[in-house]
Design a protein around this motif. Structure first.
Motif, PDB file in Angstrom:
ATOM      1  N   SER A 565     -50.509  80.343  73.896  1.00 35.93           N
ATOM      2  CA  SER A 565     -50.491  79.486  72.704  1.00 35.93           C
ATOM      3  C   SER A 565     -50.099  78.055  73.057  1.00 35.93           C
ATOM      4  O   SER A 565     -49.194  77.472  72.462  1.00 35.93           O
ATOM      5  CB  SER A 565     -49.533  80.053  71.643  1.00 35.93           C
ATOM      6  OG  SER A 565     -49.953  81.334  71.237  1.00 35.93           O
ATOM      7  N   ASP A 583     -54.332  80.942  76.274  1.00 34.60           N
ATOM      8  CA  ASP A 583     -54.751  80.767  74.888  1.00 34.60           C
ATOM      9  C   ASP A 583     -54.435  79.332  74.483  1.00 34.60           C
ATOM     10  O   ASP A 583     -53.275  78.904  74.535  1.00 34.60           O
ATOM     11  CB  ASP A 583     -54.002  81.759  73.993  1.00 34.60           C
ATOM     12  CG  ASP A 583     -54.513  81.744  72.560  1.00 34.60           C
ATOM     13  OD1 ASP A 583     -55.702  81.422  72.368  1.00 34.60           O
ATOM     14  OD2 ASP A 583     -53.730  82.038  71.648  1.00 34.60           O
ATOM     15  N   GLU A 585     -54.594  75.752  72.060  1.00 32.12           N
ATOM     16  CA  GLU A 585     -54.601  75.221  70.705  1.00 32.12           C
ATOM     17  C   GLU A 585     -55.027  73.751  70.751  1.00 32.12           C
ATOM     18  O   GLU A 585     -54.789  73.056  71.734  1.00 32.12           O
ATOM     19  CB  GLU A 585     -53.200  75.326  70.070  1.00 32.12           C
ATOM     20  CG  GLU A 585     -52.626  76.736  70.002  1.00 32.12           C
ATOM     21  CD  GLU A 585     -53.332  77.605  68.975  1.00 32.12           C
ATOM     22  OE1 GLU A 585     -54.044  77.037  68.120  1.00 32.12           O
ATOM     23  OE2 GLU A 585     -53.180  78.836  69.041  1.00 32.12           O
ATOM     24  N   ASN A 586     -55.671  73.305  69.693  1.00 38.46           N
ATOM     25  CA  ASN A 586     -56.012  71.884  69.567  1.00 38.46           C
ATOM     26  C   ASN A 586     -56.905  71.407  70.714  1.00 38.46           C
ATOM     27  O   ASN A 586     -56.846  70.253  71.128  1.00 38.46           O
ATOM     28  CB  ASN A 586     -54.726  71.030  69.539  1.00 38.46           C
ATOM     29  CG  ASN A 586     -54.981  69.599  69.113  1.00 38.46           C
ATOM     30  OD1 ASN A 586     -55.669  69.363  68.136  1.00 38.46           O
ATOM     31  ND2 ASN A 586     -54.449  68.642  69.854  1.00 38.46           N
ATOM     32  N   CYS A 605     -60.171  82.218  78.911  1.00 38.75           N
ATOM     33  CA  CYS A 605     -59.330  81.543  77.915  1.00 38.75           C
ATOM     34  C   CYS A 605     -59.810  81.864  76.509  1.00 38.75           C
ATOM     35  O   CYS A 605     -60.980  82.203  76.285  1.00 38.75           O
ATOM     36  CB  CYS A 605     -59.355  80.025  78.142  1.00 38.75           C
ATOM     37  SG  CYS A 605     -58.488  79.506  79.639  1.00 38.75           S
ATOM     38  N   GLY A 606     -58.899  81.733  75.552  1.00 39.39           N
ATOM     39  CA  GLY A 606     -59.235  81.985  74.158  1.00 39.39           C
ATOM     40  C   GLY A 606     -59.037  80.755  73.299  1.00 39.39           C
ATOM     41  O   GLY A 606     -58.383  79.790  73.691  1.00 39.39           O
ATOM     42  N   ASN A 607     -59.645  80.807  72.106  1.00 43.45           N
ATOM     43  CA  ASN A 607     -59.483  79.750  71.102  1.00 43.45           C
ATOM     44  C   ASN A 607     -60.042  78.410  71.593  1.00 43.45           C
ATOM     45  O   ASN A 607     -59.413  77.362  71.474  1.00 43.45           O
ATOM     46  CB  ASN A 607     -57.998  79.597  70.733  1.00 43.45           C
ATOM     47  CG  ASN A 607     -57.814  78.899  69.406  1.00 43.45           C
ATOM     48  OD1 ASN A 607     -58.717  78.897  68.566  1.00 43.45           O
ATOM     49  ND2 ASN A 607     -56.656  78.298  69.203  1.00 43.45           N
ATOM     50  N   THR A 609     -63.093  75.641  71.509  1.00 43.87           N
ATOM     51  CA  THR A 609     -64.257  75.043  70.853  1.00 43.87           C
ATOM     52  C   THR A 609     -64.585  73.741  71.571  1.00 43.87           C
ATOM     53  O   THR A 609     -63.711  72.882  71.724  1.00 43.87           O
ATOM     54  CB  THR A 609     -63.980  74.745  69.367  1.00 43.87           C
ATOM     55  OG1 THR A 609     -63.645  75.964  68.699  1.00 43.87           O
ATOM     56  CG2 THR A 609     -65.208  74.123  68.707  1.00 43.87           C
ATOM     57  N   THR A 628     -64.892  83.017  79.292  1.00 49.39           N
ATOM     58  CA  THR A 628     -64.269  82.361  78.135  1.00 49.39           C
ATOM     59  C   THR A 628     -65.245  82.402  76.975  1.00 49.39           C
ATOM     60  O   THR A 628     -66.381  81.927  77.098  1.00 49.39           O
ATOM     61  CB  THR A 628     -63.910  80.904  78.469  1.00 49.39           C
ATOM     62  OG1 THR A 628     -62.799  80.889  79.368  1.00 49.39           O
ATOM     63  CG2 THR A 628     -63.529  80.125  77.226  1.00 49.39           C
ATOM     64  N   ASP A 631     -65.577  79.525  70.482  1.00 46.54           N
ATOM     65  CA  ASP A 631     -65.516  79.743  69.040  1.00 46.54           C
ATOM     66  C   ASP A 631     -66.702  79.112  68.328  1.00 46.54           C
ATOM     67  O   ASP A 631     -66.835  79.249  67.114  1.00 46.54           O
ATOM     68  CB  ASP A 631     -64.215  79.144  68.481  1.00 46.54           C
ATOM     69  CG  ASP A 631     -62.992  79.932  68.932  1.00 46.54           C
ATOM     70  OD1 ASP A 631     -63.179  81.062  69.416  1.00 46.54           O
ATOM     71  OD2 ASP A 631     -61.869  79.422  68.798  1.00 46.54           O
TER      72      ASP A 631
END
Length: 847
Positions: A565, A583, A585-586, A605-607, A609, A628, A631
């Motif tokens: 995160s 994972d 963010e932003n 990796c996740g999340n 875009t 990966t 999104d």
């Protein structure tokens, strides 16, 4: 009304060139001056590094200031260059309108560039004024030479010699025999352990590797597995690795530790197994691995656990009968044998005069290493690059009297400072950014080095060739350990760095402000480091939350492993982003404005875009999104980036109708089931434009046979991996394949016609992996496969296998996965002159 509006637009666009010229002229001269200053600054950084090593704090501070202003200069030069690149891409009437629309913002940017250049010029002047006040000798005599890009130093023509990769290549024969005897002891049927204890650098891992790969061990145990534990580990990761090794199974990301343990337990109930736990640090490691379920059953069949550790209490603390073996240091004779193999290797002895004199000196120097294999290997590697009698004598006479730990540090510092140029020193320190005991892909590392501009341009070699020479240089000096080589190419494929060398790299890199390591599980503290020395590169490991504060706005490189995160801030000067198993963010807002970015690598990796504005990253060379899941869909604008060279994607992919960029070297695509909507002719059209590709890795389900028609448009291909075809009715003629092809992998449910008469004519093919041929005959002619060294055949069966004498004269490795219909091998196997490794694997299910 519309007509007058159009005339107004045309009139304004016609004035745009004049406006752009007047704007650019104001900063072009300043940028040119700054480029010259940048060359001068880099020369001082190269020549003055030795002065910093002397411990002079004034020199260290001055060098730090030069480094800072050098990076600032690169940023502002690139900002001006970026505007020019962006405007050049917009051609024609619409392009002129686009540039006109951006004119106000460009004016602001150009003004900022001009102001920034003036600030940097003042800063440079102040730095050199302070040098004069502090009486720092600037040694201007080297500037003329420094400003010319270096050729590859010493041994420019050196090929990838077949030097011994292992750190310990001699010694420990008696101990190897003793430990092997204990492992295969048929009188002791209970599950038991052998713990090997010694200090770091004593050769524990290399000794165990010898034992692990020996024929006695392979024949005695039904299954074996090796895991490196290290100071930080997760039990589920170790168990997952063991499952992969003993069962050949892949475990999903979300499977729990208990389920993995049960899988191992059930599989091993009928097996005599050997489990190696390398580099164990904690006494409760065995308990943690077996916490959820007893993964390794004692079925009284002589199974064993073999572990290595630096700690006596760890060696004794295993919940089973344990024999502790204290590894001895090498004696004088074995020390010299190892040392001489590194300092005076066979490929350089012929160029040495008075070998006897060097041997006499070498034996005295080998004694200084106190029987430690790592010290002997690194020191010997250093001396192999300094085959000068006076040098050896001076080292012997000035050798300090120190303990083992300090001796190892002295040897490492000596070897590091002897690296031929600052480029190679940077490349070596960069290896410290990877986690402990991490197996580093050399191809990945080379791409990072090039993105960081650590590899110099030379007229006779590509950047990749120079980088591979650097890897060879580090391996020959024993500064990195070779894990594997590519049989198709002969070069080093995977490396790792010893813990002791890695710790030294991290310390040196921090002191230089080159790289900061922040690892929450290994007590590396970032805060004090960032406050003490501004670092432009950071490696974060096992971290969560906000990783960077406002104190690091100028970060150029961010490397991350096992981040949970993570919230990425905006880093507008970022050049390299390499993150694995994390994972994020932003991500899209953080990366959107990074116009300097060269490498974008996100593995597992996740999340994630990708921003729609990704085409504005005009310096991007590498995008790697293997495993990966995005999104959102991949922006087609990616393919318009002019500098793009290596693309690795693992998500749904739709080929764009138009491609502005055609200079890719690597294209790696894996697509899920594409269904009936997939347009294969679009893919073929897309691929045909990639005429500079050297590596094509393409996996689609199902793969259409028409994809095979693209080879005629890709003359430079060296590596091809294609899967998964349904029915592959025929292959293109051999003259339609790239003639430089060295490695070919083809996987299909069914290959209808014998592919060998076509493939055997490829003149450079070294490795062939083929799956799916089930025909009546398979033929190898007498002149076929002149350079083939490795052949793997899977999911195949034939009624008649013909193999003429003279075929495959260089084949050394043959691996066959046999179907139940396949029961007879050709007599021609007996006439293959180079065959040394034959492996037969049954496809029938394991009972």
């Amino acid at each position: 009304m519309a007509e007058s509006a159009v005339k107004a637009v045309v009139g304004n666009v016609s004035k745009l060139a004049v406006w752009e010229t007047s704007l650019l002229c104001g900063v072009t001269g300043e940028v040119g001056f700054l480029k010259d200053e940048l060359k001068r600054l880099k020369c001082y950084l190269r020549s003055a590094d030795a002065k910093r090593k002397s411990g002079d704090e004034c020199v260290a501070t001055w060098l730090s200031q030069i480094r800072d202003v050098t990076y600032e200069s690169e940023n502002v030069i690139e900002a001006a260059d970026y505007m020019e690149k962006r405007n050049r891409l917009k051609n024609g009437f619409l392009g002129a309108i686009s540039r006109y629309a951006r004119l106000p913002s460009d004016m602001v940017t150009l003004h900022k560039v001009g102001v920034e250049i003036q600030r940097i010029r003042r800063k440079i002047s102040e730095i050199f004024d302070s040098a004069n006040r502090l009486n720092i000798d600037l040694d201007t005599s080297v500037l003329g030479k420094c400003c010319v890009e270096d050729e590859f130093p010493r041994g420019n023509d050196l090929m990838d010699q077949n030097f011994e990769d292992d750190v310990v290549i001699v010694g420990f024969e008696d101990e190897c025999q003793e430990i092997t005897d204990r492992l295969v002891d048929k009188e002791n049927n209970t599950l038991s352990a052998i713990s090997i204890v010694a200090m770091g650098g004593a050769g524990k891992t290399s000794l165990v590797r010898k034992i692990y790969t020996s024929s006695r061990v392979k024949e005695h145990f039904d299954t074996v597995a090796w895991v490196t534990v290290s100071q930080k580990f997760k039990a589920v990761d170790l168990l997952t690795s063991i499952v992969g090794q003993i069962m050949g199974a892949r475990v999903g990301f979300n499977i729990c530790e208990c389920e993995v343990g049960k899988e191992i337990h059930n599989f091993l109930l009928q097996k005599r197994f050997l489990i190696v736990l390398d580099d164990v640090w904690e006494t409760d490691t065995w308990e943690q691995i077996n916490k959820m379920v007893k993964a390794f059953p004692d079925v009284a069949n002589g199974s064993r656990v073999l572990l290595t550790t630096r700690k006596q209490d760890v060696a004794n603390h295993v919940q089973m009968p344990t024999h502790v073996h204290h590894l001895k240091k090498l004696d004088e004779e074995k020390s010299w044998e190892l040392f001489s193999s590194k300092a005076l290797p066979s490929y350089s002895r012929c160029a040495v005069c008075d070998v006897d004199e060097f041997e006499e000196l070498g034996k005295k120097l080998a004694k200084k290493c106190n029987g430690l294999p790592l010290a002997l290997a690194v020191f010997g590697g250093y001396l192999s690059k300094n085959l000068n009698r006076e040098t050896w004598i001076n080292i012997l006479l000035s050798w300090p009297s120190t303990k083992d730990g300090q001796m190892m540090r002295d040897i490492l510092a000596r070897s590091y400072n002897d690296l031929p140029d600052h480029y190679l020193r940077s490349c070596f320190l960069y290896v410290g950014a990877f986690p402990e005991d991490y197996e580093i892909s050399v191809s990945d590392l080379i791409e990072l080095w090039i993105a960081e501009c650590f590899i110099p341009h030379t007229p006779k070699h590509t950047l990749e060739e120079i980088a591979r020479k650097y890897v060879t240089e580090l391996a020959q000096r024993s500064l990195v350990q070779v894990v594997s080589r590519s049989r198709a190419h002969g070069w080093i494929e995977r490396i790792r760095i010893h813990d002791i060398l890695r710790d030294w790299c991290i310390e040196e890199a921090r002191e230089d402000g080159f790289l900061d390591m922040i690892d929450k599980t290994a007590c590396w503290d970032s805060a004090s480091s960032f406050e003490r020395t501004l670092s432009y590169r950071a490696s974060f490991q096992n971290f969560s939350g906000q990783i960077l504060q406002a104190t690091t706005p100028n970060l150029r490189t961010l490397v991350g492993f096992e981040l949970s995160s993570i919230f990425l801030p905006k880093l507008r000067f970022l050049r390299v982003l390499h993150i694995e198993n994390s994972d994020l963010e932003n991500f899209s807002p953080a990366i959107g404005g990074c116009i300097h970015l060269r490498c974008l690598r996100l593995r597992r990796c996740g999340n994630v875009t990708l921003p729609s504005s990704i085409e504005e990253l005009l310096y991007l060379q590498i995008i790697d999104l293997r495993k990966t899941n995005l999104d959102s869909t991949l922006p087609n604008s990616l393919w318009n980036i002019p500098t793009l060279r290596h693309v690795y994607l693992s998500s749904a992919f739709s080929s764009p109708r138009s491609v502005g960029h055609k200079e890719l070297q690597t294209l790696w695509l894996t697509c899920a089931s594409v269904g009936t909507k997939y347009r294969y002719h679009d893919m073929v059209t897309f691929l045909r434009k990639m005429r500079q590709l050297t590596t094509l890795f393409l996996v689609m389900k199902p793969m259409h046979a028409k994809i095979m028609n693209i080879f005629a448009y890709m003359p430079h291909l060296v590596d091809i991996h294609l899967a998964s075809f349904g029915v592959l009715d025929k292959l293109p003629e051999s003259n339609h394949f790239p003639q430089s092809l060295r490695h070919l992998y083809l996987e299909a449910d069914v290959i209808e016609l014998d592919p060998m008469p076509i493939l055997e004519k490829l003149p450079c093919l070294v490795v062939l992996e083929l799956s799916g041929y089930k025909g009546r005959t398979m033929s190898f002619s007498a002149q076929g496969f002149p350079r083939l060294q490795e052949l793997k055949l899977d999911n195949f069966s034939v009624e008649e296998w013909r193999m003429e004498v003279g075929t495959m004269p260089k084949l050394s490795h043959l691996k066959l996965w046999l179907c139940k219909e396949m029961w007879k091998l050709p007599n021609g196997l007996l006439h293959l002159p180079s065959l040394t490794n034959l492996k037969l694997v049954s496809k029938s299910p394991i009972s």
